[in-house]
Design a protein around this motif. Structure first.
Motif, mmCIF file in Angstrom:
data_model
loop_
_atom_site.group_PDB
_atom_site.id
_atom_site.type_symbol
_atom_site.label_atom_id
_atom_site.label_comp_id
_atom_site.label_asym_id
_atom_site.label_seq_id
_atom_site.Cartn_x
_atom_site.Cartn_y
_atom_site.Cartn_z
ATOM 1 N N ALA B 156 0.835 -1.201 0.000
ATOM 2 C CA ALA B 156 0.000 0.000 0.000
ATOM 3 C C ALA B 156 0.869 1.250 0.000
ATOM 4 N N LEU B 157 1.903 1.227 0.841
ATOM 5 C CA LEU B 157 2.796 2.391 0.912
ATOM 6 C C LEU B 157 3.499 2.612 -0.417
ATOM 7 N N ILE B 158 3.976 1.510 -1.014
ATOM 8 C CA ILE B 158 4.678 1.636 -2.293
ATOM 9 C C ILE B 158 3.745 2.233 -3.339
ATOM 10 N N LEU B 159 2.542 1.690 -3.412
ATOM 11 C CA LEU B 159 1.593 2.195 -4.410
ATOM 12 C C LEU B 159 1.235 3.660 -4.152
ATOM 13 N N SER B 163 2.094 6.565 -6.829
ATOM 14 C CA SER B 163 1.028 7.366 -7.443
ATOM 15 C C SER B 163 1.213 8.851 -7.154
ATOM 16 N N VAL B 164 1.666 9.156 -5.973
ATOM 17 C CA VAL B 164 1.884 10.572 -5.657
ATOM 18 C C VAL B 164 3.078 11.100 -6.438
ATOM 19 N N ARG B 165 4.143 10.289 -6.485
ATOM 20 C CA ARG B 165 5.390 10.735 -7.074
ATOM 21 C C ARG B 165 5.275 10.851 -8.603
ATOM 22 N N ILE B 171 -4.097 8.786 -3.978
ATOM 23 C CA ILE B 171 -5.069 7.714 -4.047
ATOM 24 C C ILE B 171 -5.565 7.382 -2.660
ATOM 25 N N GLY B 172 -5.090 8.138 -1.670
ATOM 26 C CA GLY B 172 -5.602 7.929 -0.319
ATOM 27 C C GLY B 172 -7.003 8.515 -0.232
ATOM 28 N N GLY B 173 -7.728 8.113 0.805
ATOM 29 C CA GLY B 173 -9.075 8.641 0.993
ATOM 30 C C GLY B 173 -10.039 8.090 -0.032
ATOM 31 N N VAL B 198 -7.076 0.961 -6.017
ATOM 32 C CA VAL B 198 -5.778 0.640 -5.424
ATOM 33 C C VAL B 198 -5.910 -0.178 -4.142
ATOM 34 N N PRO B 199 -6.770 0.241 -3.189
ATOM 35 C CA PRO B 199 -6.920 -0.646 -2.022
ATOM 36 C C PRO B 199 -7.405 -2.045 -2.394
ATOM 37 N N ALA B 200 -8.260 -2.137 -3.403
ATOM 38 C CA ALA B 200 -8.712 -3.467 -3.819
ATOM 39 C C ALA B 200 -7.535 -4.283 -4.343
#
Ligand code: ATP
Ligand code: MG
Lengths: 345, 331
Positions: B156-159, B163-165, B171-173, B198-200
């Motif tokens: 999750a952290l990597i994704l 995505s932010v970078r 993609i949070g929230g 992404v969480p899925a």
């Protein structure tokens, strides 16, 4: 048809090797056979002699680690002309038309030959519809889903299933072993093949059922005028069902000819051993005497005659060095043994 | 078939009855009750001294003074008759209101994750079995072991980072900032799906890795069965042989573990939700335990188990439909 000489299947120099983790297994070592229209050819031999592999090769059902020899020929003589099954591409339409169309096959394990999750009828009708064209040529009738079902019911009835209208919608696990083998025969014969390959179709059944199934097969063969390639390790079954026979040992055919002649007067020591192992009514007190010794591992085939390690008439210096060639004994018989070859004379 | 369905449904109700009792016992377990906690929170630091009678009053106000069986009956009665899960002490509203949206989101995530898992693992597992010992098969095996070895939160952290970078999006929230307050629209819905994807993926990752190996193993077994050769010997085209015969049986173990997968997803959900700041039930469950907000905790526990029990029911029924050998009459 008078036991006509019309060739149907001609196997020439068929060789099959398997690549395994332990090395190369030579399962079939250059065999040649012919099956004639309307006749039964029996193939007999102990477990591991390559009977199943040879017949699977005819249907091109060998697994991916199997290789046919370069020069192997499996010729099927059809009305439309001759075709070399060994040369057909693995996924060709031609091959699919042969499988289940011109050539039907039944297997040793009637339980395992049906998928447990479909009804008997489903698996039967599927085959009938797949071979619509073939059946139209054979019977002059083109089947649709409805008439295919009727045809399937007739076939089930023909193989002696009681209440076929009920049976057709049953699952394999709802049938007894004998019933399942009858159903399997019905599936294979519902497309009216000209050749039926039966790989030990009665071995898994108990003796009374065995006899019934054999009678049924003989009857149907005559009725449909088809040829049979009948595999077994039981000499008694061969004597009953096959006009001609071939004896296999370790991937080779050691003796062949008309069944009656061979049983009356076996030539090869291995055939004699198999016949001696047969329990007879008139010698009921005698114990079963199987051919003594173990079959050598196919990974290390013996040099010379493959049977010399167990042969009671082994001639040192000859049998363990030189592979015996086929010797013609007349009246359609031949044997591969140094006792009969020029080397012996 | 109808009898089978009714039997299983009755079984489901009985299970839920026992579950509800267990949940209620769990709700009763923590030492102290909400009355103490409430008094402490409300009056600490205000200089007001709280007496035992005050707490007793609060207890009465919340109905905490009545015997356990009576409270159980009121609680379960409310749920069954009015779908009312009781009050939420901490938020001073009903448990339904607190849970509301989160329950929906949790169910959507669960179903999405399961679908993703099966859509990936079944075809890929079958493919791997057909190409046994090929480069593709070995590659897939390595990837799926990685799938089992990498913890979810790390993925999750990597994704999140990627995505932010690289995509400049968060993609949070649940929603992008511009949709946060917007009324429902197609665009907002699509935005929600993007955020749930992404969480899925993260949640489906390890389940896919596991199921893929299961499918591959079953498929390999089935491929060697005689009925496959028998089907070929009837002249069926290869694709039909594969799909109709071994593949059909290769999905059975997957179907039979749907409930198990749901369970796994629920236990992994809180961590993933925490990392991706998703408002779902697991996180709320932990919080409500900490606050001794027991009706909320009970409602969540009950819902999660109900979903798992229901998934097991579905898997039983589907399995019975797939495999005629399963006796429909028997228990
Ligand atoms: N897939 C395979 N891979 C490797 N070797 C194989 C394979 N299939 C068969 N063999 C080998 O080929 C040889 C012949 O096997 P085959 O099954 O034809 O024997 P059989 O005469 O039919 O015996 P049975 O009476 O037991 O059926 C055996 O030694 C067997 O080990
Ligand atoms: Mg065999």
């Amino acid at each position: 048809m008078a036991a006509g000489d019309a060739l149907l299947l001609e196997i020439r120099d068929l060789g099959v090797s398997f690549t395994t983790d332990d090395g190369m297994v030579r399962a079939v070592d250059g065999i040649s056979l012919v099956a004639r229209r309307g006749c039964t050819l029996g193939i007999v031999g102990e477990s591991g002699s390559g009977k199943s592999v040879a017949t699977k090769a005819v249907m091109r059902l060998l697994p991916a680690n199997a290789r046919l020899d370069e020069g192997s020929r499996i010729l099927l003589h059809r009305e439309e002309g001759e075709i070399d099954i060994a040369a057909l591409p693995a996924r060709s339409r031609e091959l699919r038309r042969l499988r289940g169309g011109d050539i039907g096959m039944i297997f040793q394990e009637p339980m395992a030959s049906f998928s447990p999750v479909y009804t008997v009828g489903n698996q039967m009708i599927e085959a009938i519809l797949e071979h619509r064209d073939h059946l139209e040529r054979r019977l002059g009738e083109r089947f649709d889903r409805r008439s295919a079902r009727e045809h399937a019911i007739r076939m089930l009835e023909r193989v002696g299933m009681s209440n076929p209208r009920l049976r057709i919608d049953q699952y394999p696990h709802e049938l007894s072993g004998g019933m399942r083998q009858r159903a399997m025969i019905a599936v294979a014969l519902s497309t009216h093949p000209s050749l039926l390959i039966a790989d030990e179709p009665t071995t898994a059944l108990d003796v009374t059922i065995q006899a019934q199934i054999l009678d049924l097969m003989l009857e149907l063969q005559q009725e449909l005028g088809m040829a049979m390639l009948f595999i077994t390790h039981d000499m008694g079954v061969i004597a009953r069902i096959a006009e001609e026979m071939a004896v296999m040992y370790l991937g080779r055919i050691v003796e062949r000819g008309p069944t009656r002649e061979i049983i009356r007067e076996p030539a090869h020591p291995y055939t004699r051993g198999l016949l001696a192992a047969l329990p007879r009514l008139d010698t009921a007190r005698r114990r079963l005497t199987p051919v003594p010794g173990d079959i050598p591992s196919p990974l290390q085939r013996p040099a010379g005659c493959p049977f010399h390690t167990r042969c009671p008439r082994h001639m040192p210096g000859l049998c363990d060095r030189i592979l015996p060639q086929d010797t013609d004994l007349g009246s359609g018989r031949s044997v591969a043994c140094h006792l009969f070859g020029e080397a012996a004379s | 078939m109808l009898r089978f369905l009714v039997q299983r449904a009755i079984g489901m109700v009985v299970t839920m009855f026992f579950v509800s009792i267990m949940v209620f016992v769990i709700m009763e377990l923590p030492p102290g009750d909400y009355a103490d906690r409430y008094a402490f929170r409300k009056f600490s630091g205000t200089g007001v001294s709280v007496t035992e009678t005050d707490i007793e009053g609060i207890r009465k106000q919340f109905g905490l003074d009545r015997p356990a069986w009576e409270r159980y009956l009121t609680w379960i009665g409310g749920i069954v008759t009015r779908f009312d899960f009781g009050p939420s002490f901490a938020f001073e509203t009903s448990a339904n209101a607190v849970i509301g949206q989160r329950a929906g989101l949790t169910v959507v995530l669960l179903v999405g994750t399961l679908l993703l898992t099966y859509l990936l693992s079944i075809p890929i597992g079958i493919y791997a079995a057909l190409r046994r010992q090929s480069l593709a098969d070995y590659g897939l095996t390595v990837v799926s072991y990685l799938g089992l070895a990498i913890p979810n939160f790390m993925l999750a952290l990597i994704l999140l980072y990627v995505s932010v970078r690289y995509f400049g999006s968060t993609i949070g929230g649940l929603f992008s900032p511009e949709f946060e307050q917007a009324p429902w629209s197609w665009a907002k819905f699509v935005d929600l799906l993007k955020h749930l994807f992404v969480p899925a993926v993260v949640l489906a990752w390890s389940a896919t890795a596991l199921q893929l190996q299961t499918v591959r193993a079953t498929m390999s077994d089935e491929l060697n069965k005689l009925y496959v050769d028998a089907a070929r010997a009837r002249g069926l085209p290869e694709w039909k042989v594969i799909i109709k015969y071994p593949a059909r049986l290769a999905i059975n173990p997957v179907v039979s573990t749907v409930g198990f997968d749901a369970n796994r997803i629920f236990s992994e959900l809180p961590i993933v939700a925490l990392v991706m700041s998703l408002p779902e039930l697991g996180e709320l469950l932990i919080k409500s335990f900490l606050d001794l907000d027991m009706y909320v905790a009970g409602a969540i526990l009950l819902m999660l188990t109900a979903i798992i029990v229901f998934m097991n029911f579905v898997s039983d029924v589907v399995l019975a439909l797939l495999d005629p050998r399963i006796k429909l009459e028997g228990g």
